[in-house]
Design a protein around this motif. Structure first.
Motif, PDB file in Angstrom:
ATOM      1  N   THR B  37      81.948  40.754  11.819  1.00 37.29           N
ATOM      2  CA  THR B  37      83.292  41.137  12.235  1.00 37.29           C
ATOM      3  C   THR B  37      83.234  42.237  13.287  1.00 37.29           C
ATOM      4  O   THR B  37      84.098  42.296  14.171  1.00 37.29           O
ATOM      5  CB  THR B  37      84.146  41.571  11.023  1.00 37.29           C
TER       6      THR B  37
ATOM      7  N   VAL D  33      88.945  44.139   9.617  1.00 34.80           N
ATOM      8  CA  VAL D  33      87.850  43.675   8.756  1.00 34.80           C
ATOM      9  C   VAL D  33      86.538  44.364   9.134  1.00 34.80           C
ATOM     10  O   VAL D  33      85.773  44.795   8.269  1.00 34.80           O
ATOM     11  CB  VAL D  33      87.679  42.145   8.825  1.00 34.80           C
ATOM     12  N   GLN D  52      91.071  37.046   2.818  1.00 33.98           N
ATOM     13  CA  GLN D  52      91.840  37.725   3.852  1.00 33.98           C
ATOM     14  C   GLN D  52      92.946  36.798   4.283  1.00 33.98           C
ATOM     15  O   GLN D  52      92.779  35.570   4.304  1.00 33.98           O
ATOM     16  CB  GLN D  52      90.893  38.054   5.015  1.00 33.98           C
ATOM     17  N   THR D  64      94.045  41.943   2.450  1.00 30.73           N
ATOM     18  CA  THR D  64      92.706  41.564   2.018  1.00 30.73           C
ATOM     19  C   THR D  64      92.452  42.000   0.586  1.00 30.73           C
ATOM     20  O   THR D  64      93.072  42.958   0.086  1.00 30.73           O
ATOM     21  CB  THR D  64      91.608  42.103   2.956  1.00 30.73           C
TER      22      THR D  64
END
Lengths: 299, 299, 299, 299
Positions: B37, D33, D52, D64
């Motif tokens: 991410t 994230v 998520q 999330t």
């Protein structure tokens, strides 16, 4: 709580004291329904619900379940049965009159896992299973407190394959003493001998897990997990001497996914097993299930 | 109607031209999600939907599917892929970037029974299956009119087990010409050779009936009928060289009863098959299915 | 394809030329089944399937559906009906003989959304809906090609609330010309006048979405989305002058979750609507649905 | 039996003593994230499961749920929370760390009907509801024996609308003494005051019947019966001050038919209610439910 159940059952018997059920299976031919319903009418019995099914209409088999109301049925029942013999003979019927107020008397066999037993007790207390639970027989002591709290006798009979004969002798004696009509294997996990099974045709209901595809043999949940199945099922059936292969009464499934471990799948399986077994027992005690060969007609 | 479908697909591609999907499978260890991410963030890619699953957390396998939006993705994609290699290497990943606007190109294989083909065409017209149906291949002429009415090419290739090799050669040539990503066996009923299957790993989706218990071999519906099953099921799976034993994508069931003939059960089976296959195809083209051994993770 | 359907229907009619159905509703009293089945036996009619239901046994209503086989039914039918009048009078029956080989003649009304129409056409081609689809009437041209490809006449009649009267006159004329028994509103989206509805009691089948809780009024899917419902449903019912409040034939639901947009929910709704409508139509043409007040008995 | 449950819970707490859950809701923007997972990695926390969801990707809301494993979590938790504040501030998060070994402490409120209470106790004994059932509060004495047999304290507080204030004072005191996190209205049938509800935002779970269409007001089952519905449903939701209108957690339905009396429908309803409530509670205690406005995200 148990007094409440007893009262509930008493009320149900009183309310239904004039309700009978006539169950028939015979070779199909014209005129059966007319003959039977004319007989009932002439004997003052009014039809409440009639279900009928002809398997392979020509040259096939005829099935019916008729629920009727008849004034003073307790006294009239015997006469009905005697006089029905003539109709029955004419059509080569297998037949039976059942009386709703004669509750079926069930023995529940259970091993260590309590989920199916608890569901049956629960549905019974809720008034969804109108039967006498005459006793519980187990090869473990675990469920004693729960069962006895409902004032149901609990018999602990240790069992293993080496003493199967002696165990079954004890069980058979109890079944006789308690005048049992129906044996429910609520995850009993012990194999019954052919003699025991043969003595109770279409009177032993079992529950077991089912999968698509099937995983026959040991560790089915682990193998279902390894195969990544998306559905977990259960099947309730009458016990015959073909292991887990008797006539199916009811089946159902639940959904699982990749997040579910083999242990989660077992839990899901338990939820389905208890639901399916309870339904099969309910239909049996309502005389809705007729066995034909290795199949059932469920009215 | 077909112009309408083409327009609908064009609109979908335009709307999603900046949407990509990153699919990863690798040995589990700390820090994977953070690394991936962070990479996406540094490349201006905003996460739309992230699904993650760790099989057996310790020493197990990590799976993720990340849908992201990235400005000017068409140009950036190649760069993303090149630069991602470093992250991938660090964690020993199997990985793939898919671009939503690159529709998957499907070949549908069909035999005589049209129900699964028709369902796929229907869902495709309804905008529920966002893929190009590049061609239909059949060993029968039956479905030609229906398929061509939607301006989809239809190839008739007679097939039987004696000419399997020649048939597959013709099919493989077509799959190449049409640049096919996905083969859907919509009740194709012919066995594929190991070579054909091996050339398309996790790219051939099949549908077949399923029962509890299973009836392996010939005439399954007749045997299910004889056994009085109460449920009819279907399983959709990727084809491997274990016949009907590949990784399961989706399963479902429908209810039948004693009134249903074997023929009725077949009809019920068809309804379930078409529903299950359509769902499996939908999840595949949305890159929701990751194969791991003989199992699937379906996000 | 259409020739195939015609042939399939012809074969069905031939196979069932001696099969009739007797549908009865009357005040409950003892002896009805006996009288009716004796009548059938004396007229050489053998019962294939009999369903019976008594609502509120005492002082209630009796319903039955009897499927029977009678040699040379085409010739015997009229005589049967004449002679049955006596039995019917005795019990104040509403009754009807239907002949399976006299297929019901349906008109499908459709607007812009094709999903329910397509499902009906599909099930019809698959041999699951044994009826004549005599014509399709629409206020849009969209579905013309699909319908005419099956050699079904397609009538385009533009409609809006200002010209409702004229529109319905045209429709009524067509219904008369085509000798229509059954009107299926496959998402027709236009309100019918009380006169139109009154002229077709229990002969117009509609489908509409349903939710728990209900979202009455405009934009139901948007409101269901805002409320985060987990289930989407559909209801098929006979049309009465209480908008969407006629007797329910069938209902079903599908599961949605927070990932589903209002648009996804609409798609899920369409899948359920087509399934529920097809089932309701099937049961209607098999004479399984008896209306009583605002309820249905579905045998 | 209770000792067994206590032991089972203890084992679960031990097994999960290093498992935490981080729940976040915040305005959506790129990099969330990455920031969160980098934080976890830097704090030695390995992600076990990450879900998520972004509602309306652009300008929308980000949700999330991350389950993670962190060595020595009991000691590290406080530090984690303190240091996470910086990340949280950066993205304007609503957030919470939960520790799996800190079992939620539930109070079950029940009235006369025991079915939902019994199901919860059952699932709890089966190891499917990993929480402390700290006490049961009822306005009836009926369930005392069942509850106390499991060594759960039972408080009888008679209630009616005239003494609502006093009743709630007693209840609130008990909730405080027993340090309750979660109130489960297992068919409690008493209306709670706005003050009581406001004091427990998203901490009161209720269950009620649902129908398609809805029958708002008195005697819903009788009206559903009169309307001949084919489905009976149930909805579990968080309680807000809009009666029965709070965010939905779970819904499900069961099938009924014309043979079912209003009483049978009530029984069917009970079976669905208990299943739906148990699922909603399970998801709540696993921190799977995030409330947003009047909706829930259920991971």
């Amino acid at each position: 709580m148990s007094n409440f159940v007893q009262e509930q059952l008493r009320e149900y018997r009183n309310k239904n004291e004039n309700i009978g059920r006539l169950i028939i299976k015979c070779p199909d031919q014209p005129g059966i329904v007319a003959a039977v319903t004319t007989f009932l009418k002439e004997h003052n019995a009014n039809i409440v619900e009639l279900s009928q099914y002809s398997m392979n209409p020509e040259g096939g088999t005829f099935f019916t379940r008729i629920e009727f109301e008849c004034p003073d049925l307790k006294k009239q029942g015997e006469k009905l049965e005697q006089e029905f013999q003539e109709v029955a003979d004419q059509f080569s019927m297998e037949w039976k009159f059942n009386y709703v107020s004669d509750l079926k008397r069930a023995a529940i066999f259970v091993s260590k896992e309590p989920h199916c037993l608890l569901e049956l007790l629960w549905e019974w207390q809720s008034g969804d299973l109108m039967m006498d639970i005459a006793l519980v027989i187990s090869n473990h002591e675990d469920a004693r407190a729960t069962v006895e709290a409902l004032q149901i006798p609990y018999y602990y009979i240790p069992a293993n394959k080496d003493i199967r004969k002696e165990v079954e002798e004890k069980q058979l004696k109890l079944l006789q003493v308690f005048e049992i009509d129906l044996i429910i294997l609520a995850r009993y996990m012990q194999i019954l001998t052919p003699d025991f099974v043969a003595a109770h045709p279409n009177r032993i209901i079992n529950i077991h897990h089912s999968f698509l595809p099937a995983f026959i043999g040991a560790r089915p949940y682990e193998r279902a997990y390894d195969r990544g199945v998306k559905l977990i099922g259960a099947t309730s059936h009458y016990v015959t001497n073909d292991l887990d292969e008797g006539p199916i009464i009811e089946q159902d499934i639940g959904r699982v996914n990749h997040r579910d471990s083999a242990e989660d799948m077992k839990k899901a399986g338990r939820t389905i097993e208890r639901r399916v077994l309870a339904r099969a027992v309910k239909w049996h005690i309502e005389d809705r299930v007729i066995v034909h060969g290795n199949k059932t007609v469920v009215f």
